[in-house]
Design a protein around this motif. Sequence first.
Motif, PDB file in Angstrom:
ATOM      1  N   PRO A  54       1.101  -1.050  -0.059  1.00 37.28           N
ATOM      2  CA  PRO A  54       0.159   0.015  -0.011  1.00 37.28           C
ATOM      3  C   PRO A  54       0.515   1.506   0.036  1.00 37.28           C
ATOM      4  CG  PRO A  54      -0.750  -1.722   1.696  1.00 37.28           C
ATOM      5  CD  PRO A  54       0.388  -2.213   0.899  1.00 37.28           C
ATOM      6  N   GLU A  73      -6.895  -0.114   8.564  1.00 38.68           N
ATOM      7  CA  GLU A  73      -6.772  -0.934   7.247  1.00 38.68           C
ATOM      8  C   GLU A  73      -7.566  -2.703   8.127  1.00 38.68           C
ATOM      9  OE1 GLU A  73      -3.063  -2.672   8.052  1.00 38.68           O
ATOM     10  OE2 GLU A  73      -1.609  -1.124   6.597  1.00 38.68           O
ATOM     11  N   HIS A  74      -8.323  -1.689   9.632  1.00 35.28           N
ATOM     12  CA  HIS A  74      -9.192  -3.118   9.794  1.00 35.28           C
ATOM     13  C   HIS A  74      -9.886  -2.503  10.247  1.00 35.28           C
ATOM     14  CE1 HIS A  74      -4.707  -4.525  10.768  1.00 35.28           C
ATOM     15  NE2 HIS A  74      -5.726  -5.487  10.239  1.00 35.28           N
ATOM     16  N   GLN A  89       5.776  -1.886   5.941  1.00 36.45           N
ATOM     17  CA  GLN A  89       3.846  -2.281   5.395  1.00 36.45           C
ATOM     18  C   GLN A  89       3.180  -1.263   4.224  1.00 36.45           C
ATOM     19  OE1 GLN A  89       4.660  -0.945   9.069  1.00 36.45           O
ATOM     20  NE2 GLN A  89       4.704  -2.850  10.130  1.00 36.45           N
ATOM     21  N   TYR A  90       4.904   0.362   4.114  1.00 36.03           N
ATOM     22  CA  TYR A  90       4.098   0.519   2.358  1.00 36.03           C
ATOM     23  C   TYR A  90       5.238   0.914   2.067  1.00 36.03           C
ATOM     24  CZ  TYR A  90      -0.112   1.270   6.092  1.00 36.03           C
ATOM     25  OH  TYR A  90      -0.266   1.201   7.358  1.00 36.03           O
TER      26      TYR A  90
END
Length: 294
Positions: free
Chosen positions: A39, A287-288, A64-65
């Motif tokens: 992402p 994200e959740h 994560q990115y």
Amino acid sequence: MTDAPAWFREALAAPRTAHFVDVAGCPIHYVRWGHGVKPGLILVHGGAAHAEWWSFLAPLLTRQYDVVALDLSGHGESGRRAEYPRRQWADEVLGVIGDARFAGAPVLVGHSMGGLVGIVTASVYGEALAGAVIVDAPVRKPDPESQEGGAGRSFRNPKVYPTLEEAIAHFRLVPEQPCENTFILDHIARTSLRQVPGGFTWKFDPRVFVKFSLDKMSDFLASTRCRVALLRGEKSVVVPPETGEYMYELLNRSAPLVEIPEAHHHLILDQPLAFIAAVRALLADWEHSIPRSA
């Protein structure tokens, strides 16, 4: 740099690539950490700043990115224009997003004037963003760099200094504030300068502080079309509690409003790790969870 902590030195040594994309006839420079398989995050600097203000923070988000930091026109290594309306800067953000070919819509993180650009982008091009994190950017009054640009000699008519060391010695934050991270300030100062006949001067175009539009930032903020989060420094003179609350109300009280302890306006410099922790927590939640309707 020998006095800098290991996390800072490792971040500056992280692999990165430099790119240019033409947006409305102007070359826009951006730096990338990652390869487009995660992402996306796009980082937008404040007035008179540039992508290197993010260079020691971006690598802390790459687990994560896929992270990109651009130079808006009139800043850093990007070209200059005759005028700098914020809508044009929003177009540049969109141009970099298109050129970067992220794996899905990215989240925008903008500090100070970059946060105002983020608000305009989230209003005009909200469908192109997965969210916008607005970092110590005020809506009810001019951004601090523009206030300085209207009256301050350093922004209105940048000087040429005969040596790099003398130029670095004249570097200061606007608005002025304490910052114990001298290794960060040294890095920012060194990367803010360019060599010209007679010595060294700052990279920004002083015309970026001329107001070219009467658009109300409150209208843009109230009409954002993606998730938004607000971050402010606990000790910020730019976004005091009442300004943060006003922005929170414009967003129908549906956006997180996070205060970074002991932080001033330039919280990405004086509290960088607390800032990273806050951004990581916000993005993990996004994200959740499902966005709340306005």
